[in-house]
Enzyme design. Structure first.
Site, PDB file in Angstrom:
ATOM      1  N   ALA A  14      40.499 -35.204  53.948  1.00 55.59           N
ATOM      2  CA  ALA A  14      41.736 -34.829  54.638  1.00 55.59           C
ATOM      3  C   ALA A  14      42.193 -35.869  55.661  1.00 55.59           C
ATOM      4  CB  ALA A  14      41.556 -33.474  55.327  1.00 55.59           C
ATOM      5  N   HIS A 109      38.659 -31.005  44.398  1.00 57.47           N
ATOM      6  CA  HIS A 109      39.122 -29.694  44.883  1.00 57.47           C
ATOM      7  C   HIS A 109      40.426 -29.278  44.195  1.00 57.47           C
ATOM      8  CE1 HIS A 109      36.605 -30.158  48.834  1.00 57.47           C
ATOM      9  NE2 HIS A 109      35.864 -29.948  47.772  1.00 57.47           N
ATOM     10  N   CYS A 117      47.572 -19.577  34.769  1.00 58.65           N
ATOM     11  CA  CYS A 117      47.234 -18.158  34.800  1.00 58.65           C
ATOM     12  C   CYS A 117      45.739 -18.047  34.568  1.00 58.65           C
ATOM     13  CB  CYS A 117      47.998 -17.402  33.731  1.00 58.65           C
ATOM     14  SG  CYS A 117      47.452 -15.686  33.559  1.00 58.65           S
ATOM     15  N   CYS A 143      52.944 -14.767  35.329  1.00 58.22           N
ATOM     16  CA  CYS A 143      52.740 -15.411  34.031  1.00 58.22           C
ATOM     17  C   CYS A 143      53.704 -14.834  32.994  1.00 58.22           C
ATOM     18  CB  CYS A 143      51.292 -15.175  33.612  1.00 58.22           C
ATOM     19  SG  CYS A 143      50.892 -15.799  31.984  1.00 58.22           S
ATOM     20  N   SER A 184      36.769 -38.445  55.550  1.00 64.61           N
ATOM     21  CA  SER A 184      36.014 -37.219  55.233  1.00 64.61           C
ATOM     22  C   SER A 184      34.878 -37.062  56.223  1.00 64.61           C
ATOM     23  CB  SER A 184      35.438 -37.271  53.821  1.00 64.61           C
ATOM     24  OG  SER A 184      34.630 -36.120  53.592  1.00 64.61           O
TER      25      SER A 184
HETATM   26 ZN   LIG Z   1      48.743 -15.047  31.763  1.00 70.10          ZN
END
Ligand SMILES: [Zn+2]
Length: 242
Positions: A14, A109, A117, A143, A184
């Site tokens: 970051a 990350h 989804c 979705c 970091s």
């Molecule tokens: Zn879905």
């Protein structure tokens, strides 16, 4: 160190993006100061309170999209182009490395470049995800095939890290004869173990991070201060040597 090493791997966190105006949630103040990120950016909140999750996540996407790569991101990209840096690993999800010209960063990350989804696997790009959120009455993108709430590609607290990216990061560390850590504090496992992997194999370690890290006593080079200025200076010296 950069001139002598043959296989440099860069690891960023970051701190490399704070000069782009993106707050580090481990420091006080800023956007994160008003929230407990462990709670609101968690899988549990996403699953059980999607409106609250998206109420936090949606403005954060705009904040990240409005930030620009800084001198440190550009210096890392230039080091890759010069062949000095063989692999970039980042803990950041902000896409600033890619926008600075870095290719193929390992994003341990996750990243803010897509939506998915988690129920049926449907994927959309980030622009589509944002448009879906903005069109929804409750701000929650759903979705199209299955109706479940969508999430971005950012890994949440309580969610497994992407196994393939973690494997690639450790493979890169195994190959490195030098690791440069930028911004970091090396507090978050398993990424925090990457410098140890390099050291155990006899590699060099340079840390350019404000504040303490667990590797401060073992690092061959330890710099505090602003990454943009220091990396730009290092790059200029290196280019004079190459
Ligand atoms: Zn879905």
């Amino acid at each position: 160190m950069l001139a002598e090493a043959e296989h440099v791997v860069v690891l960023t966190g970051a701190g490399i993006s704070t000069e782009s105006g993106i707050p580090d949630f481990r420091s006080t103040g800023g956007l994160w100061g008003k929230f407990d990120p462990m709670e609101v950016a968690s899988m549990s909140t996403f699953l059980h309170e999607p409106e609250r999750f998206w109420g936090f996540h949606r403005p954060r996407i705009d904040m990240l999209a409005g930030a620009d790569p800084n001198a440190a991101h550009k210096a890392v990209a230039q080091l890759q182009r010069r062949g000095v840096v063989k692999q970039l690993i980042t803990q950041n999800i902000d896409r600033l490395h890619a926008r600075a010209g870095s290719e193929d960063a390992i994003e341990v990350h996750g990243s803010l470049d897509s939506g998915c989804c988690i129920r049926c696997g449907h994927e959309v790009d980030i622009d589509e995800l944002v448009a879906m959120a903005d069109a929804a009455d409750d701000g929650v993108p759903r979705c199209p095939p299955c109706g479940f709430q969508m999430k971005s590609g950012v890994i949440l607290f309580g969610e497994s890290l992407p196994a393939e990216a973690i494997d690639r990061a450790f493979e890169a560390a195994e190959e490195a004869d030098a690791m440069l850590v930028v911004g970091s504090s090396l507090q978050v496992a398993p990424v925090s173990r990457l410098p140890g992997t390099v050291l155990r194999r006899g590699g060099m370690l340079a840390i350019l991070t404000e504040g303490p890290t667990p590797y401060d006593d073992e690092a061959h080079v330890r710099l505090n201060g602003k990454a943009g200025k220091q990396l730009t200076e290092a790059l200029a010296e290196l280019e004079a040597l190459l």
